[in-house]
Motif scaffolding. Structure first.
Motif, short mmCIF file in Angstrom:
data_model
loop_
_atom_site.label_atom_id
_atom_site.label_comp_id
_atom_site.label_asym_id
_atom_site.label_seq_id
_atom_site.Cartn_x
_atom_site.Cartn_y
_atom_site.Cartn_z
N ILE A 95 0.86 -1.17 -0.18
CA ILE A 95 0.13 -0.09 -0.14
C ILE A 95 1.10 1.45 -0.06
CG2 ILE A 95 -1.63 1.41 1.34
CD1 ILE A 95 -2.95 -1.51 2.22
N PHE A 96 1.98 1.07 0.78
CA PHE A 96 2.81 2.30 1.02
C PHE A 96 3.57 2.50 -0.52
CE2 PHE A 96 6.75 4.59 1.54
CZ PHE A 96 6.41 5.63 2.45
N ASP A 97 3.91 1.46 -1.15
CA ASP A 97 4.39 1.61 -2.67
C ASP A 97 3.43 2.06 -3.47
OD1 ASP A 97 6.82 0.45 -1.70
OD2 ASP A 97 6.54 -1.36 -2.72
N LYS A 98 2.10 1.94 -3.60
CA LYS A 98 1.23 2.24 -4.48
C LYS A 98 1.11 3.53 -3.90
CE LYS A 98 -1.34 -1.46 -5.76
NZ LYS A 98 -2.83 -2.30 -5.91
N VAL A 99 0.87 4.17 -2.74
CA VAL A 99 0.40 5.51 -2.47
C VAL A 99 1.87 6.53 -2.95
CG1 VAL A 99 0.07 7.39 -0.59
CG2 VAL A 99 -0.76 5.14 -0.56
N PHE A 141 3.86 9.58 -9.74
CA PHE A 141 3.39 9.66 -11.33
C PHE A 141 2.44 10.68 -11.52
CE2 PHE A 141 3.53 4.69 -10.59
CZ PHE A 141 4.94 4.69 -10.78
N ALA A 142 1.50 11.13 -10.47
CA ALA A 142 0.55 12.07 -10.94
C ALA A 142 1.57 13.57 -10.87
CB ALA A 142 -0.25 12.17 -9.90
N LYS A 143 2.45 13.57 -10.05
CA LYS A 143 2.88 15.00 -9.86
C LYS A 143 4.54 15.13 -10.35
CE LYS A 143 -0.67 16.59 -7.43
NZ LYS A 143 -1.12 15.87 -6.43
N GLY A 144 5.13 13.95 -10.47
CA GLY A 144 6.27 14.17 -10.83
C GLY A 144 7.26 14.28 -9.55
N LYS A 145 6.84 14.37 -8.45
CA LYS A 145 7.37 14.45 -7.38
C LYS A 145 6.95 14.18 -6.06
CE LYS A 145 8.04 19.01 -7.61
NZ LYS A 145 8.40 20.41 -7.17
N ILE A 146 7.62 13.96 -4.97
CA ILE A 146 6.91 13.41 -3.74
C ILE A 146 6.51 14.61 -2.76
CG2 ILE A 146 8.92 12.86 -2.53
CD1 ILE A 146 5.96 10.56 -3.29
N GLU A 147 5.68 14.51 -1.83
CA GLU A 147 5.35 15.68 -0.85
C GLU A 147 5.09 14.70 0.39
OE1 GLU A 147 3.58 17.40 1.68
OE2 GLU A 147 2.06 17.81 0.19
N GLU A 148 5.82 14.72 1.31
CA GLU A 148 5.76 13.78 2.45
C GLU A 148 4.67 13.79 3.33
OE1 GLU A 148 8.58 15.70 1.67
OE2 GLU A 148 9.99 14.23 1.56
N GLY A 149 3.83 15.17 3.69
CA GLY A 149 2.96 15.20 4.33
C GLY A 149 1.63 14.58 3.72
N ARG A 150 1.29 14.73 2.60
CA ARG A 150 0.24 14.03 1.92
C ARG A 150 0.45 12.58 1.80
NH1 ARG A 150 -3.25 16.74 -2.00
NH2 ARG A 150 -2.71 15.29 -3.47
N LEU A 151 1.58 12.14 1.47
CA LEU A 151 2.04 10.81 1.34
C LEU A 151 1.81 10.03 2.73
CD1 LEU A 151 3.38 8.55 -0.18
CD2 LEU A 151 5.58 9.12 0.94
N MET A 172 -0.18 10.93 5.03
CA MET A 172 -1.77 11.16 5.38
C MET A 172 -2.32 10.26 4.67
SD MET A 172 -2.00 15.15 6.13
CE MET A 172 -3.26 15.53 4.71
N ARG A 173 -2.05 9.84 3.39
CA ARG A 173 -2.82 8.91 2.48
C ARG A 173 -2.58 7.40 3.03
NH1 ARG A 173 -3.11 9.30 -3.67
NH2 ARG A 173 -2.95 11.61 -4.07
N PHE A 174 -1.32 7.14 3.43
CA PHE A 174 -0.92 5.96 3.66
C PHE A 174 -1.65 5.70 4.88
CE2 PHE A 174 2.12 3.47 6.13
CZ PHE A 174 1.83 2.26 5.61
N PHE A 175 -1.48 6.59 6.09
CA PHE A 175 -2.40 6.31 7.31
C PHE A 175 -4.01 5.99 7.05
CE2 PHE A 175 1.15 8.62 9.57
CZ PHE A 175 1.81 7.61 9.73
N LYS A 176 -4.40 6.91 6.20
CA LYS A 176 -5.73 6.60 5.79
C LYS A 176 -6.17 5.20 5.20
CE LYS A 176 -9.60 9.08 3.60
NZ LYS A 176 -9.71 9.91 2.17
N LYS A 177 -5.23 4.72 4.24
CA LYS A 177 -5.55 3.59 3.62
C LYS A 177 -5.18 2.56 4.39
CE LYS A 177 -5.78 4.25 -1.09
NZ LYS A 177 -5.49 3.72 -2.56
#
Ligand SMILES: Cc1cc2nc3c(=O)[nH]c(=O)nc-3n(C[C@H](O)[C@H](O)[C@H](O)COP(=O)(O)OP(=O)(O)OC[C@H]3O[C@@H](n4cnc5c(N)ncnc54)[C@H](O)[C@@H]3O)c2cc1C
Ligand code: SF4
Ligand code: SF4
Ligand code: SF4
Lengths: 350, 249
Positions: free
Chosen positions: B149-153, B159-169, B171-176
């Protein structure tokens, strides 16, 4: 140089010894009990040899032709020695069917080995089920061009099991040696089967894999990596049949479970026994046998090819399981020892 | 006969008929308990082919069962049942049932690659573990692991943004994965950052968390990547004989 050197046995070792001697101008008498020269690779119809990949009939057949066309070599096939006496430099012997004694300055025994007869392991099904065969038979299927087939009904096997160490490493049948070449030969045959029949799975049942030296990656790894041959750690205890296919029974030691796996063809990797003639050879030539029944070597390092009788030499599989290339090397070494003994018999008492 | 030391046998290997009458004799319950045979009765070549078709599993057929991987394994040191050498063997001879029994531990591989660096035959056991976990998921034996799941998030954001933003990452991981957002360690980390980092950097981090800057001209890349991923997914499913149109989870 006028008295021929006697070479007994015209397999790879004997052919090599005879050729080496004749190359120096030495006359040779080459005696073989079989109806033709070539030894096991020719008489048993081996296919492609380890490690050159050449067909036995080309590689060893070529050595036979080279000897047959050499004027310094007299060849006596279908012949054995019946009497042997004398001392180094002046041996006397008699050929079967001859009345007259012959003389030899030196003598080399290249009498080779016998294939293990698998009827001595009846629990493995040879002689009971036609689809239980030996590595020698598979060699013949390949070398004759007939292809690998089940002998019962001629069908092409979908699954083949090769059982290692049949007739070797087995105190129950008094064979405590490793036959040295059968692991490599089996890996080689497995690859040939996979090449000829890509749909056929080949499983090798082993206790240890002894593809020694440079055979490790060329045969063991190659058979696994390129030909997808599977190796299962188990000494097969029994081969039976369910009426349709053969059933191989043993223990898969890695998962600690009994196995009863169906196969179309079971190939026994038969070992190299001492030549069945060895007791007679020992008494006629006055040499000792080592405890397994092979000819006892006289010295390990100092005198290549010596037996327990001074001046009488040995080369090849006669003194223990041996490969073709090593048998050839030993044949040449024994030829050198023979020439040395003819030149300086006095120093050759070792 | 009732089996006395039943505790020594795995439940699934016991067969018991609650109502069984044989030739007029009632042998229900304990009287009809059998132990299933442990004999390996056949090999199944296709399991190895399945794993070999997934990324990481390509070299599985090379394994000669030396055990170096298991010996060096980080997880095996903590849990002796975690045994890559053994699973590779089960796959190679096709003991699918046995393999599935360990589905709850197989995915615990932490991809430290100690096994891969020690393997004398270049089997890449870490890759095999990855392929096996992947196989268990594709076949529906296990739900997606937290690591997957982490890999996917993570990758979907790249893939969507071309970069990574830790906060959102995070948050989404915890949610999923159903974890609460205010993890103690995270709160502690942020507090530490606020106390120690220079004001300018903090401002920039805060801004980017709100504005989500994109990488310029990313859409072409995004499309190419999306296409590649769809293609690969379809390939993997096809290799296992599964329908290739997977509804995205
Ligand atoms: C199935 C199988 C496959 C093999 N494949 C390979 C391979 O691919 N590569 C490899 O390196 N090795 C291979 N080997 C081993 C190989 O066969 C031997 O290394 C080789 O044959 C030894 O040669 P030799 O001359 O010592 O003995 P032999 O080949 O046994 O020759 C002995 C000769 O002596 C003769 N003889 C025996 N007794 C007497 C007697 N009393 N009087 C007169 N003559 C006698 C015999 O007729 C024979 O011609 C294989 C072995 C087996 C069993
Ligand atoms: S070479 Fe291999 S098959 Fe032959 S006896 Fe030795 S271990 Fe057994
Ligand atoms: S280290 Fe490599 S060869 Fe050895 S058991 Fe593990 S995967 Fe197989
Ligand atoms: S990569 Fe996985 S299997 Fe390999 S050593 Fe690390 S935890 Fe063990």
């Amino acid at each position: 140089m006028n008295t021929p050197v006697l070479v007994v046995g015209g397999g790879p070792a004997g052919l090599s010894a005879a050729h080496s001697l004749a190359s120096t101008g030495q006359k040779v008498l080459l005696v073989d009990k079989a109806d033709r020269l070539g030894g096991a690779p020719i008489l048993s119809g081996y296919a492609k040899l380890v490690p050159s990949g050449e067909w036995a009939k080309d590689a060893i057949g070529g050595m036979v032709q080279r000897i047959e066309s050499n004027p310094l070599v007299e060849i006596q096939t279908r012949t054995t020695i019946t009497e042997f006496s004398g001392a180094p430099g002046a041996f006397k012997y008699m050929l079967a069917g001859e009345e007259q004694t012959r003389e030899a300055g030196a003598t080399i025994l290249c009498t080779g080995f016998s294939h293990f007869d698998p009827v001595n392991k009846p629990e493995l099904g040879f002689g009971i089920f036609p689809d239980v065969v030996t590595t020698t038979q598979v060699e013949q299927m390949l070398s004759s061009g007939k292809g690998v087939k089940c002998l019962s009904d001629g069908r092409v096997p979908e699954r083949v099991a090769i059982l290692l160490c049949v007739g070797s490493r087995d105190r129950q049948i008094g064979r405590e040696w490793c036959s040295k070449i059968c692991c490599t030969v089996s890996a080689n045959l497995a690859m040939e089967i996979r090449e000829a029949l890509p749909q056929c799975s080949v499983y090798i049942y082993y206790m240890d894999i002894r593809t020694f030296g440079l055979y490790e990656d060329a045969y063991y790894w190659e058979s696994q990596e390129k030909y997808r041959v599977k190796y299962i750690k188990s000494r097969i205890a029994e081969v039976t049949s369910d009426g349709k296919r053969l059933i191989v029974k043993g223990e898969d030691t890695l998962v600690k479970r009994p196995i009863t796996i169906p196969f179309d063809l079971v190939v026994q990797a038969i070992g190299m026994d001492p030549n069945v003639d060895n007791a007679r050879i020992a008494s006629i030539f006055g040499v000792e046998l080592e405890r397994h029944g092979f000819l006892q070597r006289g010295a390990t390092y100092r005198a290549m090819g010596s037996t327990t009788r001074p001046g009488l030499l040995v080369a090849g599989a006669a003194s223990g399981p041996e490969t073709i290339d090593d048998s050839i090397a030993q044949g040449q070494a024994a030829a050198m020892a023979a020439l040395t003994s003819l030149k300086a018999p006095a120093t050759e008492a070792a | 006969m009732p089996i006395l030391s039943k505790h020594l046998i795995r439940d699934e290997n016991l067969i018991r008929n609650e109502n069984l009458v044989i030739e007029g004799v009632d042998v229900s319950g304990d009287w009809s308990t059998f132990i299933k045979t442990r004999v390996v009765q056949d090999y199944n070549d296709s399991l190895q082919e399945d794993i070999a078709a997934l990324p990481g599993g390509e070299n599985i057929h090379r394994c000669w069962q030396c055990g170096s991987c298991t010996n060096t394994c980080t997880i095996n040191a903590l849990n002796p049942d975690f045994n890559p050498r053994y699973w590779i063997y089960l796959i190679r001879i096709g003991m699918e049932e046995e393999l599935i029994r360990d589905k709850e531990i197989i995915w615990q591989c932490v991809s430290c690659n100690k096994c891969t660096s020690v393997c004398p035959r270049d089997v890449m056991p870490e890759g095999v573990m990855r392929a096996t976990a992947h196989w268990l998921e594709l076949k529906g034996y296990t739900p997606e692991s937290p690591a997957t799941i982490f890999d996917k998030v993570f990758s979907s954001q790249v893939f969507a943004k071309g970069k990574i933003e830790e906060g959102r990452l995070m948050m989404r991981f915890f949610k999923k994965t159903g974890q609460k957002l205010t993890q103690d360690w995270l709160v502690g980390l942020i507090r530490g950052l606020v106390l120690r980092l220079p004001i300018g950097l903090l401002t920039r981090m805060g801004l980017s968390a709100l504005i989500h800057p994109r990488t310029r001209d990313w859409s072409n890349h995004r499309m190419a990547i999306a296409e590649y991923i769809t293609e690969q997914k379809a390939l993997h499913r096809k290799a296992l004989g599964l329908p290739t149109t997977e509804e995205s989870r």
